[in-house]
Design an enzyme around this catalytic site. Structure first.
Site, mmCIF file in Angstrom:
data_model
loop_
_atom_site.group_PDB
_atom_site.id
_atom_site.type_symbol
_atom_site.label_atom_id
_atom_site.label_comp_id
_atom_site.label_asym_id
_atom_site.label_seq_id
_atom_site.Cartn_x
_atom_site.Cartn_y
_atom_site.Cartn_z
ATOM 1 C CG HIS A 161 10.193 -27.962 -14.828
ATOM 2 N ND1 HIS A 161 9.501 -26.784 -14.782
ATOM 3 C CD2 HIS A 161 9.314 -28.915 -15.231
ATOM 4 C CE1 HIS A 161 8.251 -27.006 -15.166
ATOM 5 N NE2 HIS A 161 8.112 -28.284 -15.434
ATOM 6 C CG ASP A 220 4.341 -29.266 -10.662
ATOM 7 O OD1 ASP A 220 4.116 -29.984 -11.653
ATOM 8 O OD2 ASP A 220 4.711 -28.075 -10.765
#
Length: 334
Positions: free
Chosen positions: A180, A250
Site C-alpha cells: 500500500h 490489486d
C-alpha cells in the site's frame, strides 16, 4: 451495452447523481465496497441495488474484503466479528471445519445485502522477517495447511452464493514492506518460490477469480511487479500455477505502482491482466484509469463469464444454529 474491464469503488453510503451518471457511462464490470460505504443492512442493500441499476446487469459483481480479523469491512453492531485466518490454523483438529463454517456465515451476511464476491481466501504464506501486512491474515506458515484452510473458506463462500477471490497471486508472504505504501522486492530464487509461495495457488488454481500481487520477484522479472509483468502472469500465474480464472489487479491506487493512473492500468493490461481494480472512489483517478482500460472482450470476457457462471443460490442453512455452533467451537479452544 459495452462493459469495461474494470472494478470501481464509490465514495460513500449512497450514490450521488454525478457518481451514478459516471458509472452509467463507464459501465464497469463490477464494484467494490469498503467501510466508508457500510451503514445498516438496509443501507447496504440500497447501495448495491443502486450500483447494479447503473450497469443494468443483475449479476454485476459487487466485491468486498471480508476476511475476518483486521480486514473486515462489515462488522458490529450489524454483523458479527470474525477471527483472522491464523486463528483457524491454530485450532486443534477442527480448523478446517470451523474455517468453512465461518466462511459460510460470512457469505450469508454478504449475500443478504447484495454482495456476491468476497476477496478471500488469502493464500499467502508468510516467512520469518516479512512485513506484517499479511501476518495473521494468513492461515499459517505451512503451504499445505494454507491449502486445506483456503479450500475450506472458498467452499464455504460458494455454498453461500458468494464467489471467492484468491489473493495475492503468486504470493505476498515474503514481502518486506507494505505494498500500500511501497514496492516490495522479493529476492528469493525461483525454485524456492515454486516450492513454497506458489504451492497454495497451484492447488487452488481451479477457483474462479484471483487478485495479483504488487510485488517484484527479482528472480523472475526484476523490472516489473507481478501485476504489470507479462513474465510473471504468462509463465508463472497462467503457466506454472495453471490459473485460468479471472485475474484482477490489486488496487491501482496503492503506492507500489508508479506512473499516472492511466499508465498503471495500461501496463497491467499489456502484461495480461483481465480486469483492473481501483478502490478509493476518487472521480479524477477513476476517469484516468478508465482511459487506460479496454472493453471486456476475448479471453478476459470468457473468464469473466465463466466466473459468474459459478454463482449459485445459497444452499439451505439454519443461520442461528450455525452461529451457535461456530461460537461454541471457537470458545472451546480459546
Amino acid at each position: 451495452m459495452t462493459t469495461r474491464a474494470l472494478i470501481l469503488g464509490c465514495a460513500g453510503r449512497t450514490l450521488s447523481d454525478e457518481e451514478a451518471a459516471f458509472f452509467r457511462d463507464a459501465q464497469p464490470w463490477g464494484f467494490i465496497l469498503f467501510k466508508r460505504n457500510i451503514g445498516s443492512p438496509d443501507e447496504v442493500r440500497a447501495l448495491t441495488d443502486a450500483l447494479r441499476a447503473t450497469t443494468g446487469r443483475a449479476d454485476t459483481p459487487i466485491l468486498i474484503d471480508q476476511e475476518g480479523g483486521r480486514v473486515q469491512r462489515m462488522g458490529p453492531p450489524h454483523w458479527p466479528s470474525y477471527p483472522a485466518g491464523a486463528r483457524f490454523g491454530r485450532l486443534d483438529g477442527s480448523g478446517i471445519a470451523m474455517a468453512r463454517l465461518g466462511a459460510r456465515l460470512m457469505a450469508y451476511d454478504l449475500a443478504s445485502v447484495g454482495i456476491n464476491v468476497d476477496c478471500a481466501p488469502v493464500l499467502d504464506v508468510p516467512v520469518a522477517g516479512a512485513h506484517d501486512i499479511i501476518g495473521d491474515r494468513a492461515y499459517g506458515t505451512d503451504p499445505h495447511a494454507v491449502i486445506a484452510l483456503g479450500r475450506a473458506v472458498a467452499e464455504g463462500l460458494m455454498e453461500g452464493g458468494v464467489l471467492p477471490v484468491i489473493k495475492h497471486i503468486p504470493g505476498h508472504g515474503r514481502a518486506a514492506c507494505d505494498s500500500h505504501m511501497d514496492l516490495p522486492v522479493v529476492e528469493a530464487e525461483g525454485v524456492s518460490l515454486a516450492a513454497h509461495d506458489f504451492v497454495p495457488f497451484r492447488a487452488l488454481a481451479d477457483l474462479p477469480m484471483a487478485m495479483s500481487a504488487h510485488v517484484v520477484y527479482a528472480a523472475l522479472d526484476p523490472h516489473h511487479p507481478a501485476t504489470q509483468s507479462s513474465v510473471v502472469i504468462g509463465q508463472v500465474i497462467r503457466g506454472l500455477i495453471g490459473f485460468d480464472g479471472l485475474l484482477m489487479t490489486d488496487d491501482l491506487s496503492m503506492k507500489a505502482l508508479d506512473g499516472t493512473f492511466r499508465e498503471k492500468a495500461e501496463k497491467a493490461f499489456a502484461a495480461g491482466i483481465d480486469v483492473a481494480l481501483h478502490c478509493n472512489g476518487d472521480r479524477q483517478e477513476m476517469q484516468a484509469v478508465l482511459e487506460g482500460t479496454p472493453i471486456l472482450s476475448g479471453e478476459a470476457l470468457r473468464r469473466a463469464e465463466a466466473a459468474l457462471a459459478r454463482l449459485a443460490p445459497q444452499e439451505e442453512f439454519d443461520v442461528a444454529e450455525a452461529r451457535s455452533r461456530f461460537e461454541a467451537g471457537l470458545s472451546a479452544q480459546a
